[in-house]
Design an enzyme around this catalytic site. Structure first.
Site, PDB file in Angstrom:
ATOM      1  N   THR A  72      -8.058 -11.491   3.519  1.00  0.00           N
ATOM      2  CA  THR A  72      -7.475 -10.382   4.269  1.00  0.00           C
ATOM      3  C   THR A  72      -7.062  -9.229   3.368  1.00  0.00           C
ATOM      4  O   THR A  72      -6.664  -9.423   2.218  1.00  0.00           O
ATOM      5  CB  THR A  72      -6.238 -10.856   5.072  1.00  0.00           C
ATOM      6  OG1 THR A  72      -5.632  -9.746   5.729  1.00  0.00           O
ATOM      7  CG2 THR A  72      -5.205 -11.519   4.168  1.00  0.00           C
ATOM      8  N   ASP A  73      -7.192  -8.016   3.910  1.00  0.00           N
ATOM      9  CA  ASP A  73      -6.616  -6.843   3.258  1.00  0.00           C
ATOM     10  C   ASP A  73      -5.096  -6.931   3.335  1.00  0.00           C
ATOM     11  O   ASP A  73      -4.540  -7.718   4.114  1.00  0.00           O
ATOM     12  CB  ASP A  73      -7.076  -5.562   3.956  1.00  0.00           C
ATOM     13  CG  ASP A  73      -8.563  -5.322   3.781  1.00  0.00           C
ATOM     14  OD1 ASP A  73      -9.084  -5.620   2.705  1.00  0.00           O
ATOM     15  OD2 ASP A  73      -9.193  -4.829   4.738  1.00  0.00           O
ATOM     16  N   LYS A  74      -4.434  -6.090   2.551  1.00  0.00           N
ATOM     17  CA  LYS A  74      -2.969  -6.056   2.580  1.00  0.00           C
ATOM     18  C   LYS A  74      -2.443  -4.949   3.475  1.00  0.00           C
ATOM     19  O   LYS A  74      -1.782  -5.201   4.483  1.00  0.00           O
ATOM     20  CB  LYS A  74      -2.415  -5.878   1.157  1.00  0.00           C
ATOM     21  CG  LYS A  74      -0.891  -5.749   1.111  1.00  0.00           C
ATOM     22  CD  LYS A  74      -0.393  -5.456  -0.284  1.00  0.00           C
ATOM     23  CE  LYS A  74      -0.651  -4.023  -0.710  1.00  0.00           C
ATOM     24  NZ  LYS A  74       0.180  -3.026   0.052  1.00  0.00           N
ATOM     25  N   LYS A 339     -15.110  -7.926  -3.069  1.00  0.00           N
ATOM     26  CA  LYS A 339     -14.990  -8.732  -1.848  1.00  0.00           C
ATOM     27  C   LYS A 339     -16.260  -9.556  -1.624  1.00  0.00           C
ATOM     28  O   LYS A 339     -16.204 -10.734  -1.265  1.00  0.00           O
ATOM     29  CB  LYS A 339     -14.764  -7.824  -0.627  1.00  0.00           C
ATOM     30  CG  LYS A 339     -13.368  -7.298  -0.465  1.00  0.00           C
ATOM     31  CD  LYS A 339     -13.256  -6.554   0.860  1.00  0.00           C
ATOM     32  CE  LYS A 339     -11.831  -6.118   1.160  1.00  0.00           C
ATOM     33  NZ  LYS A 339     -11.720  -5.485   2.481  1.00  0.00           N
TER      34      LYS A 339
END
Length: 626
Positions: A72-74, A339
């Site tokens: 997941t992105d932050k 990623k």
């Protein structure tokens, strides 16, 4: 064809045998199963939509049920994406900034001497955002981080409109992940030219002269340790207008650093804990500094907060890369290309990966992941097109809800298969036994068609609407290589098929012997099979848990109405003369109806005993008290 030959060789009438094997073909093939699977997936899609997860590809609903890792992105996913500048460090001193939201009101509290006006002016110029006042509320237009810089400038006393009027923008180097900075070139009506640069401190500090790199890196580390995202600013006044900003991005004056706070979402903290309880690893991939990434990881509850940077990752050999990806839950200074490296490394280890993304460059990793999850609010069209699922609220909690929905869909599909196949199997057993042993057909092809039609329209579809079982997110992810029906479930299939098949044959001969009528025997066989299915439906409210509970009756709001409709249809089949003529049935008395109900009760109790035995075998042994 084989059974047709066997039946004819045993002296059975060809026409009767041919009808019997046609009936067998009808009985053996679960015609309604593809429709039920599709309905279950569609219901899952609808449920996920209520939790802001929009499914673009139907099969991904089932894949979600076996996800083992969520990358997941932050910003905006684990955090609120409500940035505000909380700390500023300049060559003249350090400052705390008070004020929340995007309102350019608040105050600057100096820890040392000096003022951050030069930095505030740079934050206004190297900025594409706008602030808009609607009523009493300020709204951001553009990147939230840049909007937060405008709010900071206002709190520092800078006049945003006047600064932009004075210094008109001439040229721009837009931000790119590879460069990690943005630069703007400005000029005044008097011919004064200046360049302003903002970006990651490790990109900006080397551009500056007269800088104590050790001291400034310590400032960056300190801000990052507080969970802040850090931007550095630099610039200088030029003697003449350059051809392009690229030619003057060097020998700059360092203006300072800003530390942004972006608090974690409360629901994201809960969702991370829920995923970890479900045996799903959550890995955070962010472009932020490693120290900032580790601080936010601690706040949201990630278990492993050791950080690997994207550049360090790709420098590893394949074996060390695989180990690093497996052991690390926080990746800082990671680009979209990193990623893709992470996804591929996890997949080579057998993981089922869900990956979030929002930018154009995220499309390859979203496409490569088993489930690509795009951001619907801040995401680009390219990211949404590449993804299987789009989050309407960019919230990590929506991913957790989607995984729960995927597990529910998979469980309902498994239940539907486990429910339909014994019905078809019992019909097949009865017909095969009659053909092989030269017995009277206990059930006719047209009656088989009736059973398949009414049970699949009523009872089978009900299973697709089953709600999420309690504790479904307390189980580990299923093994992607695990068959849909395990050996234990195949045993369940065999048990119920045998019970229903034996019941059909036995009750047929009991009814025929009691009344001397094949019509009574066949009517009993049809109704006994349907009663068995009704009781077995409530067994299948849970594959493993006991069905002796009120939830079994009330948990699915469609179950009891479906059973009521089916009982009315069976009563019409049995007692209404037009149906009797069409399907070869006749009236039954109270004793015969009780016998049909008894068949269902025996099936129900046998399955519950089998469940209890399986639960006992898989229970964790308890150590005796000393």
């Amino acid at each position: 064809a084989v059974l047709l030959g066997v039946g004819v060789l045993r002296g059975r009438d060809f026409a009767d045998t041919f009808l019997a094997v046609v009936g067998l073909a009808v009985a053996a093939i679960p015609e309604g199963l593809p429709a039920i699977v599709t309905i279950a997936l569609a219901i899952g899609v609808r449920r996920m939509a209520t939790h802001n997860a929009i499914v673009r590809r139907l099969p991904s609903v089932e894949t979600l049920g076996s996800v083992t890792v969520i990358c997941t992105d932050k910003t905006g996913t684990l955090t609120r994406n409500e940035m505000s500048v909380a700390r500023v460090v300049t060559p003249g001193g350090s400052f705390r900034i008070e004020g929340t939201g995007y309102a350019p009101t608040g105050r600057v509290i100096a820890d040392d001497s000096g003022a951050p006006l030069a930095l505030a002016e740079a934050a206004v110029l190297c900025n594409d955002a706008r602030l808009r006042l609607e009523g009493d509320v300020w709204h951001a237009e553009g990147d939230p981080m840049e909007a937060a810089l405008l709010a900071f400038a206002g709190r520092a006393g800078a006049d945003v409109a006047a600064i932009r009027d004075q210094w008109s923008r001439v040229d721009t180097i837009p931000f790119e992940a590879e460069r990690r900075f943005m630069a703007t070139l400005h000029g005044t009506s008097d011919g004064v030219v200046r360049i302003v640069v903002k970006g990651a401190p490790e990109a900006i500090l080397p551009m500056c002269t007269g800088v104590d790199a050790k001291q400034w890196n310590a400032h960056v580390e300190a801000l990052g340790a507080e969970g802040m995202r850090v931007l550095a600013f630099a610039g200088k006044v030029l003697g003449a207008m350059p051809d392009h900003p690229d030619s003057v991005v060097h020998d700059l004056d360092l203006l300072g650093c800003t530390g942004f706070i972006d608090p974690p979402r409360e629901e994201a903290i809960t969702a991370v804990a829920q995923c970890q309880a479900a045996g799903i690893r959550v890995k955070m991939i962010t472009g932020d500094h490693a120290v900032t990434a580790a601080a936010i990881a601690r706040q949201v509850g990630l278990r492993g907060t050791n950080v690997t940077t994207g550049t360090a990752l790709v420098a590893l050999d394949p074996a060390m890369l695989a180990q690093a990806v497996a052991d690390t839950d926080v990746f800082g200074r990671a680009s979209p290309e990193h990623k893709l490296v992470i996804v591929e490394a996890l997949q080579r280890q057998g993981h089922v990966v869900a990956m979030t993304g929002d930018g154009v460059n995220d499309a390859p990793s979203l496409k490569r992941a088993n489930v690509g999850v795009a951001m619907g609010v801040k995401g680009t069209e390219a990211a949404r097109e590449a993804a299987s699922i789009v989050l309407a609220d960019d919230n990590f909690a929506s991913i957790a809800h989607a995984v729960e929905g995927g597990r529910t869909v998979y469980e309902n599909i498994r239940k539907a298969i486990l429910y339909i196949l014994p019905t078809n199997g019992a019909e097949s057993v009865a017909l095969v036994a009659a053909i092989l042993f030269g017995l009277t057909m206990p059930i006719t092809p047209v009656q088989i068609l009736w059973i398949n039609m009414v049970t699949e329209v009523t009872l089978s579809v009900v299973i697709a609407f089953d709600p999420t079982e309690p504790g479904i997110m307390d189980r580990p992810p299923r093994d992607p290589a695990e068959p849909l029906l395990s050996r234990l479930l195949l045993w369940r299939l065999l048990l119920v098929t045998s019970l229903l098949g034996a019941a059909v044959i036995g009750i047929f001969y009991w009814g025929e012997a009691r009344t001397g009528s094949e019509l009574v025997g066949r009517t009993l066989a049809v109704n006994a099979l349907v009663m068995g299915e009704i009781f077995y439906l409530f067994n299948m409210r849970s594959v493993d848990a006991s069905s002796w509970s009120l939830r079994t009756l009330t948990g699915n709001p469609y179950a009891l109405p479906a059973v009521g409709i089916l009982l009315v249809l069976q009563a019409a089949l049995t007692h209404w003369s037009p149906m009797q003529a069409l399907f070869g049935t006749t009236d039954l008395d109270a004793m015969e109806w009780l016998a049909c109900v008894a068949v269902g009760a025996v099936v129900f109790e046998a399955v519950e005993v089998e469940k209890a035995v399986r639960r006992g075998r898989h229970a964790t042994p308890v150590a005796p008290h000393s």
